[in-house]
Design an enzyme around this catalytic site. Structure first.
Site, PDB file in Angstrom:
ATOM      1  N   ASN A   1       6.358   6.358   7.716  1.00 18.49           N
ATOM      2  CA  ASN A   1       5.108   5.585   6.846  1.00 18.49           C
ATOM      3  C   ASN A   1       5.759   5.240   5.448  1.00 18.49           C
ATOM      4  O   ASN A   1       5.879   5.821   4.567  1.00 18.49           O
ATOM      5  CB  ASN A   1       4.342   7.118   6.600  1.00 18.49           C
ATOM      6  CG  ASN A   1       3.125   6.741   5.671  1.00 18.49           C
ATOM      7  OD1 ASN A   1       2.978   5.569   5.162  1.00 18.49           O
ATOM      8  ND2 ASN A   1       2.095   7.602   5.825  1.00 18.49           N
ATOM      9  N   PHE A   2       5.844   3.692   5.647  1.00 24.95           N
ATOM     10  CA  PHE A   2       6.107   2.937   4.380  1.00 24.95           C
ATOM     11  C   PHE A   2       5.065   2.199   3.903  1.00 24.95           C
ATOM     12  O   PHE A   2       5.083   1.240   3.292  1.00 24.95           O
ATOM     13  CB  PHE A   2       7.121   1.891   4.778  1.00 24.95           C
ATOM     14  CG  PHE A   2       8.531   2.184   5.096  1.00 24.95           C
ATOM     15  CD1 PHE A   2       8.761   3.523   4.891  1.00 24.95           C
ATOM     16  CD2 PHE A   2       9.198   1.225   5.869  1.00 24.95           C
ATOM     17  CE1 PHE A   2      10.200   3.947   5.429  1.00 24.95           C
ATOM     18  CE2 PHE A   2      10.588   1.929   6.423  1.00 24.95           C
ATOM     19  CZ  PHE A   2      11.124   3.159   6.150  1.00 24.95           C
ATOM     20  N   SER A   3       3.758   2.850   3.909  1.00 19.65           N
ATOM     21  CA  SER A   3       2.652   2.006   3.871  1.00 19.65           C
ATOM     22  C   SER A   3       1.127   2.762   3.352  1.00 19.65           C
ATOM     23  O   SER A   3       0.234   2.136   3.054  1.00 19.65           O
ATOM     24  CB  SER A   3       2.225   1.418   5.153  1.00 19.65           C
ATOM     25  OG  SER A   3       2.338   2.464   6.323  1.00 19.65           O
ATOM     26  N   CYS A   4       1.459   4.150   3.067  1.00 17.40           N
ATOM     27  CA  CYS A   4       0.327   4.612   2.517  1.00 17.40           C
ATOM     28  C   CYS A   4      -0.080   4.051   0.977  1.00 17.40           C
ATOM     29  O   CYS A   4       0.937   4.106   0.128  1.00 17.40           O
ATOM     30  CB  CYS A   4       0.593   6.299   2.241  1.00 17.40           C
ATOM     31  SG  CYS A   4      -0.992   7.369   1.257  1.00 17.40           S
TER      32      CYS A   4
ATOM     33  N   ASN B   1      -1.650  -0.074   8.207  1.00 12.71           N
ATOM     34  CA  ASN B   1      -2.274   1.101   7.353  1.00 12.71           C
ATOM     35  C   ASN B   1      -3.470   0.712   6.612  1.00 12.71           C
ATOM     36  O   ASN B   1      -3.655  -0.704   6.826  1.00 12.71           O
ATOM     37  CB  ASN B   1      -0.978   1.687   6.333  1.00 12.71           C
ATOM     38  CG  ASN B   1      -1.178   3.034   6.150  1.00 12.71           C
ATOM     39  OD1 ASN B   1      -2.413   3.679   6.066  1.00 12.71           O
ATOM     40  ND2 ASN B   1      -0.150   3.816   6.244  1.00 12.71           N
ATOM     41  N   THR B   2      -3.904   1.426   5.848  1.00 13.03           N
ATOM     42  CA  THR B   2      -5.186   1.036   5.354  1.00 13.03           C
ATOM     43  C   THR B   2      -4.949   0.027   4.283  1.00 13.03           C
ATOM     44  O   THR B   2      -3.829  -0.182   3.658  1.00 13.03           O
ATOM     45  CB  THR B   2      -5.785   2.362   4.606  1.00 13.03           C
ATOM     46  OG1 THR B   2      -4.802   2.936   3.875  1.00 13.03           O
ATOM     47  CG2 THR B   2      -6.281   3.092   5.659  1.00 13.03           C
TER      48      THR B   2
END
Ligand code: FMN
Length: 399
Positions: free
Chosen positions: A137-140, A205-206
């Site tokens: 997860n590099f993207s939150c 991601n979002t």
């Protein structure tokens, strides 16, 4: 004899019974729930992002907001953080899920502070418990970037490369990097991940957002004791952004993509697959309607594949060759066609064409008249027409 339709897909050697995966989010926050989702037929799941126990996670309330048209949710905002649960809670659950559901694919999403030991420790523990793959997860886009992680990593190709290579040093299962859309182009972060040996990419991601402002009390939304912060946008509204990014990765030649963003039915999933995704992940639609949506998704994908005489794997990347540059698009001129039988004389096409178009449409005695030589072929009238009586017709000589 009816042909058996093959819904299974294989991504980096992991075979999923169908391409529908739960994305890392509240629907995958507990092992017990993931197992219930597998009973419904989901082909796999990405765990709610796990983190080292020393990282303190405190969520705020409320943390969701929605953009609605009447009662239909078009877009969803959240500023929820990663899991609050400890590794001691999670690891036995991963083992149990894999023991009870060996056929479904289980991907462990992980995040840590920017230290080699932390990422390697997380990777080893999560794969050691039995996950078939890892998703980094590099993207939150909220909360975590303030600590220098989450999307702050995805936005920095050097960090993407560094951390991916740390994980690859110890990983024994495929590693996917989850891409942030909060950047002008996903290509540098994707290239950095692949340089470091990432086996696949998950996107998106979002999308960073602010849902609105209460105009009576001036509180930006969602309001936490009157204040807010930027959140992540998901659901139907972000599908075009997800499709664009997935297709950019597909055009780069990436063969292992898990497509995410606004998937609400089988058709959305097929679109992602046609643009290069092998698996497709779903979060918001499950949050709104529950795990059972997969029943219809499976039935309708089966019908579609039967009609097309294709397997699920045959779909992957089929539409990619049709994405080109603006410069290369055909300049053959099309104009609009009007079908009077379906017209309800609402006049919306006339207003659109005169106020934002080329004044090619008029209404006379409740009848729509088209001056073909004025029609510029922009297609605006086809989009405002509520009945489908306006459509584009083929090539026209005028250029
Ligand atoms: C409430 C909520 C929590 C989420 N938590 C995570 C998370 O922990 N890790 C992660 O990688 N993505 C997380 N996501 C992002 C989703 O996995 C997914 O990338 C995004 O919502 C787009 O898919 P969708 O349109 O199907 O919701 C979260 C999304 C939502 C709405």
């Amino acid at each position: 004899m009816s042909k058996i339709i093959d819904l299974s897909v294989t991504q980096n050697g992991i075979t999923f019974p169908n391409p529908f995966l739960l994305a890392s989010a509240p629907p995958t926050a507990y092992g017990e729930n993931i197992m219930r989702a597998f009973d419904h037929g989901w082909g796999g799941a990405v765990l709610k992002t796990l983190k080292p126990d020393f990282m303190d996670i405190k969520d705020v309330t409320p943390r969701f907001a929605t953009l609605k048209d009447k009662n239909k949710v078009l877009g969803f905002q959240n500023f929820e953080l990663v899991t609050k649960r400890s590794l001691a809670d999670w690891l036995p659950e991963i083992e149990e899920i894999k023991k009870k559901y060996p056929k479904q694919g289980l991907i462990g999403s992980i995040m840590a502070d920017i230290k080699k030991e932390s990422w390697q420790e997380m990777a080893k523990k999560v794969q050691g418990a039995g996950c078939d793959g890892l998703e980094l997860n590099f993207s939150c886009p909220h909360g975590m970037p303030e600590r220098g992680i989450g999307a702050a990593i995805g936005q920095d190709p050097e960090l993407v490369e560094q951390i991916t290579s740390w994980v690859k040093e110890v990983s024994e299962v495929p590693v996917w990097v989850k891409i942030t859309p909060n950047i002008a182009t996903p290509i540098p972060q994707a290239e950095a991940a692949l340089r470091a040996g990432a086996d696949g990419l998950a996107a998106i991601n979002t999308v960073q957002c602010l849902m609105g402002v209460d105009v009576e009390n001036f509180n930006p939304l969602p309001a936490v004791e009157g204040q807010t912060t930027y959140g992540g946008y998901s659901g139907r509204a972000v599908k075009p952004i997800g499709l664009r990014i997935v297709s950019q990765l597909g055009k780069m030649g990436v063969k292992s993509i898990s497509g995410i963003g606004g998937v609400s039915d089988w058709k959305d999933a097929v679109e992602y697959m046609l643009l290069g995704s092998t698996t497709v992940q779903v979060c918001t639609e499950v949050m709104l309607r529950g795990y059972a949506i997969v029943d219809t998704m499976i039935d309708q994908l089966t019908d579609y594949l039967g009609r097309k005489e294709m397997s699920a794997m045959d779909l992957v990347g089929k539409a990619l060759p049709s994405i080109t540059s603006h410069e290369s698009l055909s300049r053959i001129h099309q104009i609009v066609r009007h079908e009077p039988e379906q017209c309800v004389s609402c006049g919306r096409c006339v207003i659109a064409c005169s106020d934002s178009g080329y004044s090619a449409l008029r209404m006379l005695n409740r009848e729509i008249l088209l001056e073909t030589e004025k029609c510029d072929g922009c297609s605006l009238c086809t989009h405002v027409c509520p009945t489908g009586s306006m459509s584009m017709q083929g090539a026209c000589a005028r250029l």
